[in-house]
Design an enzyme around this catalytic site. Structure first.
Site, PDB file in Angstrom:
ATOM      1  CE  LYS A  33      67.972   1.857   9.937  1.00 19.81           C
ATOM      2  NZ  LYS A  33      68.671   1.856   8.633  1.00 19.81           N
ATOM      3  CG  ASP A  47      70.906  -0.161   6.754  1.00 19.17           C
ATOM      4  OD1 ASP A  47      69.993  -0.325   5.919  1.00 19.17           O
ATOM      5  OD2 ASP A  47      70.737   0.460   7.817  1.00 19.17           O
ATOM      6  CE  LYS A  62      69.279  -1.091   2.973  1.00 18.78           C
ATOM      7  NZ  LYS A  62      68.151  -1.484   3.808  1.00 18.78           N
ATOM      8  CB  THR A  63      70.996  -7.294   4.665  1.00 15.23           C
ATOM      9  OG1 THR A  63      70.868  -6.044   5.336  1.00 15.23           O
ATOM     10  CG2 THR A  63      72.058  -8.123   5.359  1.00 15.23           C
ATOM     11  CG  HIS A  70      68.218   3.485   4.114  1.00 14.95           C
ATOM     12  ND1 HIS A  70      66.910   3.066   4.033  1.00 14.95           N
ATOM     13  CD2 HIS A  70      68.802   2.683   5.040  1.00 14.95           C
ATOM     14  CE1 HIS A  70      66.715   2.059   4.874  1.00 14.95           C
ATOM     15  NE2 HIS A  70      67.850   1.810   5.484  1.00 14.95           N
ATOM     16  NE  ARG A 124      65.915  -5.818  11.873  1.00 17.64           N
ATOM     17  CZ  ARG A 124      66.115  -5.093  10.788  1.00 17.64           C
ATOM     18  NH1 ARG A 124      67.297  -5.111  10.185  1.00 17.64           N
ATOM     19  NH2 ARG A 124      65.146  -4.366  10.276  1.00 17.64           N
ATOM     20  NE  ARG A 137      63.656   1.817  12.051  1.00 20.64           N
ATOM     21  CZ  ARG A 137      62.730   2.470  11.373  1.00 20.64           C
ATOM     22  NH1 ARG A 137      62.292   3.641  11.802  1.00 20.64           N
ATOM     23  NH2 ARG A 137      62.206   1.979  10.267  1.00 20.64           N
ATOM     24  CB  SER A 159      63.666  -3.005   7.176  1.00 19.95           C
ATOM     25  OG  SER A 159      64.598  -2.172   7.812  1.00 19.95           O
TER      26      SER A 159
END
Length: 524
Positions: free
Chosen positions: A193, A249, A234-235, A212, A314, A50, A230
């Site tokens: 996002k 997410d 989390k994932t 988030h 990713r 990003r 990130s």
């Protein structure tokens, strides 16, 4: 209507099938291939993460007083946005092929929004097919006008002479026009996002809390939320074969429970393995999109250990590719909240039980380390504080989200835990990252109720309660002062340094925080 200023032409592909998108990506987009597992491999060009410095929000009379203006939400004039929109529309109108995907953001029909993405790359269309909630044929027939239109002209640069532009990249949102325009970056994550940013504005305005976070559900219906930026886990930690995945997410906490905003997952794949993350590894198959990975030219086998293109490799896949995904992606009010951090200093414990005041302090602080490759220019972990564990996507002031969360935690008597998935035994470069199996064991102990009943000891400067024992985790690892392999002086100095960074950061929010929340932070 396709979109303001866009021509309805015969070469527009509306909600095309993944098979068609594969064919056209392979035919027209250089660097595209099919992996040995069947995923579409794509390259995002020069931008592999990003570009938050190029994000802009239009200053409009209807929303100007709501927005947390500053480094996160930089102002853009309505005239400059219109110029960018026209530039994007002109570029898209000149393409030989356009792809349009209509989908939903939000599984709860009461709060979902209709999103239309218009793009010139088949890879981007497949990404959106995976990340948005895919309408049925009947829903598509009655889709009507979207609540948000995304014009992705990322292959075409922004005009640097347009007021408000600081580079050839621009990601701009107009809440009044319900539009988002992307120029000068082909990184697909900007669309994902951008939608989250819009939901982060609309949901609190509707009286519900956007988060988030990832989310899963146990066999008895107990729901857990995982907060973190990130690279914090989390994932990975929410993809548990013994629990149903609600989402990885982005979620919304309503008066009756939680729902996922997305229809898919966007997982980091660096060092991905079938042994450590089987659910994610096996989700990479036909229909998935792999970004910027390195693969063998003959066998098409992906080397997930190779970060030479970017550390931010990713994969985007529909959530139903996870065998234990809960469809529809909705659940009850949460029982546990896990605040994930990746501490590069090596002094935060692998797990601590938080009081309500400490929960608010650490939620507002949002401490972690930015992992290499997540954003442009980040080549090694950097300590950062991201309020609500999602500063780049906040629209309202952080305290608004924090107050809403505090109310819900109190209302539903939620247990809150601070879990460090970062370094242990020393700082980054000296210690080692906490093994994933230990982090999984800690999460298991939270869900089983083991940690709720455990014995705790006080952890000094940070004023935390840490368990004496956790099944599957060495006792030494649980206390950073025992795990530290350097000198006592180095440990004390590092502890004081991080505590000082916490205190300095929280000064920005102290005037809006209660004395109890301020007192819940570290003390030097």
């Amino acid at each position: 209507m396709l979109g303001e200023g866009l021509d309805l032409q015969p070469h527009i592909r509306r909600n095309p099938s993944p098979a068609l998108l594969y064919e056209e990506a392979l035919k027209y987009e250089p660097g595209t291939a099919v992996s040995s597992a069947g995923a579409l491999i794509a390259r995002s060009g020069a931008k592999t993460g990003r570009s938050p410095r190029d994000k802009r929000v239009v200053e409009e009379a209807s929303t100007a007083n709501d927005i947390w203006w500053g480094s996160v939400n930089k102002k853009l004039s309505e005239e400059a946005f219109a110029a960018n929109y026209e530039r994007a529309a002109t570029y898209l109108n000149a393409r030989d092929r356009l792809y349009v995907f209509d989908g939903y953001a939000g599984w709860d029909p009461r709060y979902r929004i209709k999103v239309r993405a218009v793009c010139s790359r088949a890879y981007h269309a497949l990404f959106m097919n995976n990340m948005l909630i895919r309408p049925t044929a009947e829903e598509l027939a009655d889709f009507g006008e979207p609540d948000l239109t995304i014009l992705n002209a990322g292959q075409f640069p922004a005009n640097r002479s347009t007021p408000g532009m600081t580079s050839s990249t621009s990601v701009a949102i107009s809440f009044e026009r319900r539009q988002m325009v992307i120029l000068g970056t082909e990184y697909a994550g900007e669309m994902k996002k951008g939608i989250f940013t819009v939901m982060h504005y609309l949901m609190p305005k509707a009286g519900v809390l956007s988060l988030h976070s990832s989310c899963n559900e146990g066999p008895d219906g107990d729901v857990s939320l995982f907060f973190g930026l990130s690279g914090t886990g989390k994932t990975t930690l929410s993809a548990d074969p013994r629990r149903s995945l609600i989402g990885d997410d982005e979620h919304v906490w309503t008066e009756s429970g939680v729902f996922n905003i997305e229809g898919g997952c966007y997982a980091k794949t660096l060092d991905l393995s079938a042994a450590n993350e089987p659910e994610i590894f096996n989700a990479i198959r036909f229909g998935s999109v792999l970004e910027n990975v390195v693969y063998d030219e003959r066998s098409r086998v992906v080397d997930y250990t190779d970060g030479s293109i970017t550390e931010n490799t990713r994969c985007a896949y529909p959530i139903e590719f996870i065998p234990n995904a809960k469809i529809p992606c909705m659940g009850r009010n949460p029982k546990n909240i896990v605040l994930l951090t990746c501490d590069e200093f090596g002094v935060l414990p692998p797990v601590a039980r938080l009081t309500p005041a400490q929960a608010m302090y650490h939620f507002i602080s949002g401490y972690t380390a930015k992992i290499a490759g997540t954003e442009e220019g980040i080549i090694e972990p950097v300590a950062t504080f991201s309020p609500c564990f999602g500063q780049p996507f906040l629209v309202w002031h952080p305290v608004k989200y924090a107050k809403m969360l505090a109310h819900k935690m109190q209302q539903h008597n939620v247990h809150v835990w601070l879990v460090n998935t970062g370094w242990n035994g020393g700082a980054y470069g000296q210690g080692e990252r906490i093994p994933l199996k230990y982090s999984r064991a800690i999460i298991d102990a939270i869900h089983s109720g083991e940690l709720e009943m455990a014995d705790y000891v006080h952890y000094g400067v940070f004023n935390l309660q840490i368990p004496i024992a956790v099944t599957g985790v060495p006792e030494k690892v649980l206390d950073p002062s025992l795990a530290w392999e350097g000198t006592t002086e180095d440990y004390s100095a590092t502890l004081a340094k991080l505590a000082g960074l916490f205190q300095a950061n929280f000064k920005e929010y102290a005037d809006k925080a209660t004395p109890e929340i301020i007192a819940a932070g570290p003390r030097i």
